[in-house]
Every structure is written in C-alpha cells, then in structure tokens.
Design a protein around this motif. Structure first.
Motif, PDB file in Angstrom:
ATOM      1  N   THR A 151       1.161   2.560   7.773  1.00 40.44           N
ATOM      2  CA  THR A 151       2.104   2.403   8.869  1.00 40.44           C
ATOM      3  C   THR A 151       3.460   2.940   8.428  1.00 40.44           C
ATOM      4  OG1 THR A 151       0.968   0.437   9.676  1.00 40.44           O
ATOM      5  CG2 THR A 151       3.225   0.753  10.420  1.00 40.44           C
ATOM      6  N   ALA A 185      -0.205   4.761  11.743  1.00 35.91           N
ATOM      7  CA  ALA A 185       0.613   4.354  12.887  1.00 35.91           C
ATOM      8  C   ALA A 185       2.044   4.749  12.558  1.00 35.91           C
ATOM      9  CB  ALA A 185       0.518   2.856  13.129  1.00 35.91           C
ATOM     10  N   ALA A 234       1.450  -3.835  14.241  1.00 35.62           N
ATOM     11  CA  ALA A 234       0.475  -2.892  13.671  1.00 35.62           C
ATOM     12  C   ALA A 234      -0.769  -3.599  13.147  1.00 35.62           C
ATOM     13  CB  ALA A 234       1.118  -2.094  12.538  1.00 35.62           C
TER      14      ALA A 234
END
Length: 87
Positions: free
Chosen positions: A11, A39, A86
């Motif tokens: 992430t 992400a 996330a």
C-alpha cells in the motif's frame, strides 16, 4: 473501472498539493511496479491546479488508485484511516 483486488500486498500513500507537472509520473511509477497487487492512496489537500483532476482520472480508470481529499486532517489519523481502509 477495474476490479478491486483482495487485500493488496503493498500500500502506497502519496501526498499531493499543486503538483500537476509531477503527479502523473509519480502515479505511473507506482502502478508500473513489478508487483501489481498494490493500492495507491493519493491525498490531495486542496490543490488549486489540475492535480486533483489528474488523480481523479487515474482513480476512475484503475481500481488500485483511490483519491482522498480531506482538509486540515491530523497526519497520524489520516495514515491510520487509510491503512485501515486498505485492510
């Protein structure tokens, strides 16, 4: 829009403010990584140039990109909120 992946392996948090000349290159760098299960959260804090529009375009066409626009938010809280989202 692309499909949402399960929990991403990596992430990224990108902070952007009035960086219309640089933000697209930064986004492409993250999305071009060997690991595709990522992400990317982009925090735009009230840009007055095209930064937000560029970020929004990527968020609309790639499910790995999420645009967050919160003003005057405590940095620590923001990071925790994004990481929780996330998960």
């Amino acid at each position: 829009m692309g499909e949402r992946m399960d929990k991403p392996k990596v992430t990224f948090l990108m902070l952007a403010y009035n960086k219309e000349n640089e933000v697209e290159r930064a986004i492409k760098s993250v999305l071009g990584q060997t690991e595709q299960n990522v992400a990317l959260f982009i925090r735009d804090n009230g840009s007055t140039d095209r930064t937000r529009d560029i970020c929004r375009e990527y968020a609309e066409k790639d499910a790995r990109v999420r645009l967050v626009r919160w003003r005057r938010l405590i940095q620590r809280w923001l990071c925790h909120a994004l990481l929780d989202a996330a998960a």
